[in-house]
Enzyme design. Structure first.
Site, PDB file in Angstrom:
ATOM      1  CG  ASP A  41      56.599  -6.066  -6.934  1.00 18.15           C
ATOM      2  OD1 ASP A  41      57.607  -5.438  -6.555  1.00 18.15           O
ATOM      3  OD2 ASP A  41      55.477  -5.917  -6.416  1.00 18.15           O
ATOM      4  CB  SER A  42      61.148  -3.128  -9.078  1.00 16.92           C
ATOM      5  OG  SER A  42      62.127  -4.142  -8.980  1.00 16.92           O
ATOM      6  CE  LYS A 110      61.069  -7.718  -1.774  1.00 13.57           C
ATOM      7  NZ  LYS A 110      59.846  -6.901  -1.905  1.00 13.57           N
ATOM      8  CD  GLU A 178      60.506   0.374  -1.302  1.00 12.21           C
ATOM      9  OE1 GLU A 178      60.135  -0.806  -1.336  1.00 12.21           O
ATOM     10  OE2 GLU A 178      60.503   1.140  -2.292  1.00 12.21           O
TER      11      GLU A 178
HETATM   12  O1  KIV Z   1      60.520  -4.997  -6.217  1.00 18.54           O
HETATM   13  C1  KIV Z   1      61.617  -4.632  -5.770  1.00 18.54           C
HETATM   14  O2  KIV Z   1      62.584  -4.419  -6.507  1.00 18.54           O
HETATM   15  C2  KIV Z   1      61.724  -4.480  -4.332  1.00 18.54           C
HETATM   16  C3  KIV Z   1      62.956  -3.812  -3.795  1.00 18.54           C
HETATM   17  C4  KIV Z   1      62.907  -2.382  -4.069  1.00 18.54           C
HETATM   18  C5  KIV Z   1      63.172  -4.109  -2.370  1.00 18.54           C
HETATM   19  O3  KIV Z   1      60.841  -4.854  -3.619  1.00 18.54           O
END
Ligand code: KIV
Length: 265
Positions: A41-42, A110, A178
């Site tokens: 979700d980044s 995730k 994280e």
């Molecule tokens: O959203 C994302 O990219 C993540 C990673 C930083 C683990 O959750």
């Protein structure tokens, strides 16, 4: 890659994961053979330009998972569950995870959270959806707890270890850790039998993950302590675009090579 093959790598071989959000990047990652691709979700911050990940919706993630699946048809793809797509009710959470699997083609989902989501994780696994946990710094909890490094005290570390153990017991196949101290992530990694994947969590996790655009150096203003720039795409793209503009202005593009001619009569 499968969840069980991943499990067999723990303690034997470090696992490499990267994020991807689009067809072409995913195609490159699959060609190289990276073990895990995360549609994080980044995407909200690095793709959409939001200040944080809270505005990201299920349909945003679905859109990007489809693109990544098209680019990486054989890779193990994990789709991030965005803010509020889980946690309201277990039923709705399972349904939403199912959408990312069924309509997006992801292999797993995730979600951010520990003990509080054990029931949700177990319910997803019950219907056949592999789940990766995410503990430590949780960007979706920015309004609740800010974005701070955890595991700085024995109590914080103990809480993280308990979270990891509960997630494992609920059936998760792996856990992202994280933003924790290296000591904490080492203790977590030793306490569970599933692989841990770290970001800003030091050297002793079972694997590492970075945000693709961060490690490629696409953002000149980005300065994150945990990140390593493996390229400077900002400079590469800037130079290429500048050269193109100059060529167009001077008439040196297109040349003979790029033009189409009428057939000789
Ligand atoms: O959203 C994302 O990219 C993540 C990673 C930083 C683990 O959750």
């Amino acid at each position: 890659m499968t969840a069980s093959k991943l499990l067999s790598l723990k303690g034997k071989e470090k696992i490499a994961m990267l994020t991807a959000y689009d067809f072409l990047s995913a195609k490159i990652l699959e060609e190289i053979g990276i073990e895990l691709i995360l549609v994080g979700d980044s995407l909200g911050t690095v793709f959409m330009g939001y200040k944080n990940t809270l505005p990201v919706t299920l349909s945003d993630v679905l859109h990007h998972v489809r693109a990544v699946r098209n680019g990486a048809p054989h890779s193990f793809i994990i789709a991030d569950m965005p803010f509020l797509s889980y946690g309201i009710s277990v039923e709705e959470s399972v349904k939403n995870a199912g959408i990312l699997i069924q309509k997006g083609g992801a292999n797993a989902v995730k979600l951010e959270g520990g003990t509080e989501f054990a029931d949700t994780i177990a319910a997803m696994i019950k219907v056949g959806i592999p789940v990766m946990g995410h503990i430590g710094l949780k960007p979706q909890s920015i309004l609740k707890s800010g974005l701070k490094i955890t595991g700085k005290s024995k109590e914080e570390t103990h809480a993280l270890v308990e979270d990891a153990k509960t997630i494992e017991k609920a059936g998760a196949f792996s856990i992202v850790i994280e933003g924790t101290t290296e000591e904490a992530s080492r203790e977590i990694t030793r306490s569970v039998s599933i692989p841990t994947i770290g970001i800003g969590a030091g050297r002793y996790t079972d694997g590492q993950v970075l945000v693709l655009t961060d490690m490629l150096g696409l953002d000149k203003d980005l300065n994150l302590q945990h990140n390593k720039r493996y390229a400077n795409l900002y400079k590469v793209i800037k130079k290429a675009v500048k050269n193109y503009i100059e060529d167009v202005k001077s008439g040196s593009f297109p040349t003979e090579e790029q033009i189409f001619k009428r057939a000789k009569e």
